[in-house]
Design a protein around this motif. Structure first.
Motif, short mmCIF file in Angstrom:
data_model
loop_
_atom_site.label_atom_id
_atom_site.label_comp_id
_atom_site.label_asym_id
_atom_site.label_seq_id
_atom_site.Cartn_x
_atom_site.Cartn_y
_atom_site.Cartn_z
N CYS A 270 -98.55 138.06 26.50
CA CYS A 270 -97.83 136.94 27.12
C CYS A 270 -98.72 135.71 27.22
O CYS A 270 -98.24 134.58 27.04
N LEU A 271 -100.01 135.90 27.48
CA LEU A 271 -100.94 134.78 27.47
C LEU A 271 -100.98 134.12 26.09
O LEU A 271 -101.01 132.89 25.98
N SER A 272 -100.96 134.94 25.04
CA SER A 272 -100.99 134.41 23.67
C SER A 272 -99.71 133.64 23.35
O SER A 272 -99.74 132.61 22.68
N ILE A 273 -98.57 134.14 23.84
CA ILE A 273 -97.30 133.44 23.62
C ILE A 273 -97.34 132.07 24.30
O ILE A 273 -96.96 131.05 23.71
N VAL A 274 -97.83 132.05 25.54
CA VAL A 274 -97.93 130.78 26.26
C VAL A 274 -98.94 129.85 25.58
O VAL A 274 -98.72 128.63 25.51
N LYS A 275 -100.00 130.40 25.05
CA LYS A 275 -100.99 129.59 24.32
C LYS A 275 -100.35 128.92 23.11
O LYS A 275 -100.61 127.75 22.81
N SER A 276 -99.49 129.65 22.41
CA SER A 276 -98.80 129.08 21.25
C SER A 276 -97.88 127.94 21.68
O SER A 276 -97.70 126.95 20.95
N ILE A 277 -97.29 128.08 22.88
CA ILE A 277 -96.44 127.01 23.42
C ILE A 277 -97.28 125.76 23.69
O ILE A 277 -96.90 124.64 23.32
N SER A 278 -98.42 125.95 24.33
CA SER A 278 -99.31 124.82 24.65
C SER A 278 -99.80 124.14 23.37
O SER A 278 -99.86 122.90 23.31
N GLN A 279 -100.12 124.93 22.36
CA GLN A 279 -100.57 124.35 21.09
C GLN A 279 -99.46 123.54 20.45
O GLN A 279 -99.71 122.49 19.85
N HIS A 280 -98.24 124.04 20.58
CA HIS A 280 -97.09 123.30 20.04
C HIS A 280 -96.97 121.94 20.72
O HIS A 280 -96.74 120.92 20.05
#
Length: 267
Positions: free
Chosen positions: A33-43
């Motif tokens: 879930c941290l990785s999913i949120v990280k991908s959101i932030s990168q977007h």
């Protein structure tokens, strides 16, 4: 106790995987879930626009377990979010029964393979409303730091797929699906009755649900960004698409050991 037995000496195919591929895999619900949120932030940093993603997957995935964790992390990170539960768009059980009965009602044990696709299980008007919402969000002046997450079986169906920046596909084995259903009944697609749990209505699952779900899975895997192995809800594994394809490629280059699964049914 599991009622769907497998050969205990045939658990592993062990292809030689590059260390870089292994290192790309994220293990554990919280870390995933941290990785999913990280991908959101990168977007947000790259696109300066809302992030739209689909969490799609097979029947039997514990969606609430993942969604609750995502909500906690998004809130902690100060990221706005909105969730769409795609199961709310399914047709009424009576409508689904009317559609599939011709494939099941001619013999007490056997049926005909369903020739349709997963979109037929959804209410077109409800899907159109979500599609309009996604279109409006994509083309609006809303703040960039908001995540729109559509989740559930069929979240990335064709009418919605073009709007998503990222698609995650959550998967599990048939063995795990049936054993989960034994412990906590998992209804067939669109059904709300315990008698239509996959382990109790194997005829329907075999001729209808598995056919529809497998077709949808095949199509979604081509479009996904990440694959999520979900056999253990607390130890799910997030695999980037290129790593997933490398693992399959390596596996296909060696003899494959088949793990049998025995169903206690009339056949």
């Amino acid at each position: 106790m599991p009622v769907y037995y497998t050969a205990s000496d045939r658990y592993y195919n062990q292809p030689k995987i590059l260390k870089t591929t292994i290192d790309s895999i994220v293990v554990g619900k919280h870390q995933v879930c941290l990785s999913i949120v990280k991908s959101i932030s990168q977007h947000f940093g790259q696109k300066k626009s809302p992030c739209l993603m689909a969490l799609d997957g097979y029947l039997g995935i514990d969606w609430e377990n993942t969604i609750e964790e995502l909500q906690d992390i998004l809130t902690a990170e100060g990221i706005g979010y909105k969730f769409f539960d795609i199961s709310k768009c399914l047709k009424k059980p009576s409508e689904i029964d009317l559609m599939i009965d011709p494939y099941l009602d001619r013999d007490p044990y056997f049926g005909y393979v369903f020739e349709g696709h997963i979109s037929q299980f959804f209410d077109n008007n409800k899907i159109d409303r979500i599609r309009k919402d996604l279109h409006d969000i994509r083309n609006s002046d809303k703040p960039a730091n908001i995540a729109i997450i559509c989740y559930g079986v069929g979240a990335a169906i064709p009418p919605l797929r073009e709007y998503f920046d990222y698609i995650f596909y959550f998967d599990l084995t048939r063995e795990e699906l049936f054993n989960r259903s034994e412990n906590n009944p998992i209804a067939c697609l669109g059904s709300k009755e315990s008698k239509n749990a996959v382990h109790r209505n194997f005829k329907r699952f075999c001729y209808i649900d598995s056919v529809v779900l497998d077709k949808h899975k095949e199509n979604t895997l081509k479009e996904m960004s990440w694959y999520v192995e979900g056999n253990n809800p607390d130890e799910i594994k997030l695999i980037p698409k290129n790593s997933y394809e490398q693992i399959l490629s390596k596996t296909s280059q060696s003899p494959i050991i088949i793990k049998q699964l025995y169903y206690p049914v009339v056949w």
